[in-house]
Design an enzyme around this catalytic site. Structure first.
Site, short mmCIF file in Angstrom:
data_model
loop_
_atom_site.label_atom_id
_atom_site.label_comp_id
_atom_site.label_asym_id
_atom_site.label_seq_id
_atom_site.Cartn_x
_atom_site.Cartn_y
_atom_site.Cartn_z
N TYR A 236 0.78 -1.24 0.00
CA TYR A 236 0.00 0.00 0.00
C TYR A 236 0.82 1.29 0.00
O TYR A 236 0.28 2.35 0.17
CB TYR A 236 -0.98 0.00 1.19
CG TYR A 236 -1.97 -1.14 1.11
CD1 TYR A 236 -2.82 -1.27 0.02
CD2 TYR A 236 -2.02 -2.12 2.08
CE1 TYR A 236 -3.71 -2.32 -0.09
CE2 TYR A 236 -2.92 -3.18 2.00
CZ TYR A 236 -3.76 -3.27 0.91
OH TYR A 236 -4.64 -4.31 0.80
N ARG A 275 -8.38 -14.47 -6.91
CA ARG A 275 -7.02 -14.16 -7.36
C ARG A 275 -6.09 -15.13 -6.67
O ARG A 275 -6.20 -15.36 -5.47
CB ARG A 275 -6.68 -12.72 -6.97
CG ARG A 275 -5.73 -12.03 -7.94
CD ARG A 275 -5.35 -10.66 -7.44
NE ARG A 275 -4.56 -10.78 -6.21
CZ ARG A 275 -4.69 -10.01 -5.15
NH1 ARG A 275 -5.61 -9.06 -5.10
NH2 ARG A 275 -3.92 -10.18 -4.10
N ASP A 277 -2.14 -16.24 -5.87
CA ASP A 277 -0.76 -15.75 -5.82
C ASP A 277 0.21 -16.92 -5.87
O ASP A 277 -0.04 -17.95 -5.23
CB ASP A 277 -0.52 -14.96 -4.52
CG ASP A 277 -1.44 -13.74 -4.40
OD1 ASP A 277 -2.04 -13.36 -5.42
OD2 ASP A 277 -1.56 -13.20 -3.29
N GLY A 297 -8.98 -7.20 -3.97
CA GLY A 297 -9.17 -5.74 -4.04
C GLY A 297 -9.70 -5.30 -5.40
O GLY A 297 -9.34 -5.86 -6.42
#
Length: 327
Positions: A236, A275, A277, A297
């Site tokens: 972030y 998603r 990873d 997100g």
């Protein structure tokens, strides 16, 4: 055709509250206003409410309805975009199931399991061409002998909370001496933690979604961090991490990865968009599983919207497809 009422659920009980709010703003802006009436409902520990003309209107949890200007609004579907508990771990899904309200994410069981990194790793064991880093799971209530851990695994190690919501509480450890502090940091976030061997390689994150009944694998994003690993700060803080979409991968690797993602999605009984990873080991070129994210997100620059655009799709059409898939 009458418009459908969609409850867009955002907020949650974790540090990713603000991230969730940004996801909701982007989804609301990209749902076709001619087809859907979108109501953003904020969920926190104290209340579930809708902001109407500056005033907060509480949700009636008996039937998941809102009363606005004297008329009662019931929802045709819920679009859950809460990162972490209670929207990513199956709690909201179980509530909606009990009321018979459809939603966009994986079901309660899959959401709960994928929030737990160790359980997920156990379930994807045996997927062709997929590897998992060797690891040890620890409970806060047990005794932790660092010598035993060090003997079972090869350094460097990753210590992380088992609860899959966010990247808080992770450490990379190079020696036995660093283990106690890392364990304490992870146990601060969760009562179960995972200590696993560090896989050196390129890190990727890639979306897969069911659109019009078909599974579609989105282009991969490569995540290149100037930090030692992709933690909350790297995630972030602008400039710490580079995200390259579509990732630079040869066609045959993309094909293997697409097959793996499809098998993981089916095996875990996923729904909507998720998603996944993973890391490509720089020595062997093998594909190592990290985790599955069931409410990824969705702010304008998030990975899934990047991947949707890279695939040549419109984000509006993509979200519309996700909503229609929930019915």
């Amino acid at each position: 055709m009458s418009k459908k009422n969609i409850a867009l659920l955002a907020g949650g009980y974790t540090g990713e509250y603000e991230v969730s709010i940004n996801s909701a703003k982007n989804i609301a802006a990209n749902l076709d206003a001619e087809k859907y009436n979108v109501y953003t409902i904020l969920i926190n520990r104290d209340r579930w409410f809708f902001q109407s003309d500056g005033e907060a209107v509480d949700v009636d949890k008996n039937d998941f309805s809102l009363t606005l200007n004297g008329s009662k609004i019931l929802f045709d579907s819920a679009f859950i975009t809460i990162h972490g508990t209670p929207g990513e771990d199956g709690k909201i899904q179980g509530y909606l199931d009990m009321l018979g309200i459809p939603y966009n994410t994986c079901d309660a069981t899959t959401s709960a399991i994928t929030m737990n990194k160790a359980y997920t790793k156990a379930l994807v064991q045996g997927v062709p061409n997929l590897h998992a880093a060797k690891s040890v799971k620890l409970f806060k209530s047990d005794m932790h002998d660092v010598g035993t851990i060090a003997a079972a695994l090869k350094f460097p190690l990753f210590v992380k909370p088992n609860n899959g919501g966010s990247s808080v509480g992770m450490s990379k450890v190079h020696s036995v001496a660093e283990l106690p502090a890392a364990l304490e940091k992870a146990f601060h976030e969760d009562s179960q933690i995972l200590v696993e061997e560090f896989i050196k390689g390129r890190e990727f994150s890639q979306g897969i979604a069911r659109l019009n009944g078909k599974l579609v694998v989105l282009p991969a994003t490569e995540i290149i961090s100037s930090k030692e690993f992709f933690d909350y700060e790297a995630k972030y803080t602008p400039g710490v991490t580079q995200e390259i979409t579509p990732a630079d991968l040869p066609a045959e690797k993309n094909k293997i990865i697409a097959d793996i993602l499809t098998e993981v999605y089916l095996r875990l009984n996923c729904r909507g968009m998720v998603r996944i990873d993973f890391i490509l080991d720089e020595q062997t070129g093998d594909f190592y599983f990290i985790e599955v994210n069931t409410t990824p997100g969705q702010s304008a620059n998030s990975l899934i919207p990047q991947q949707v655009r890279a695939a040549g799709m419109s984000v509006q059409e993509f979200y519309g497809n996700i909503v229609e898939g929930s019915f």
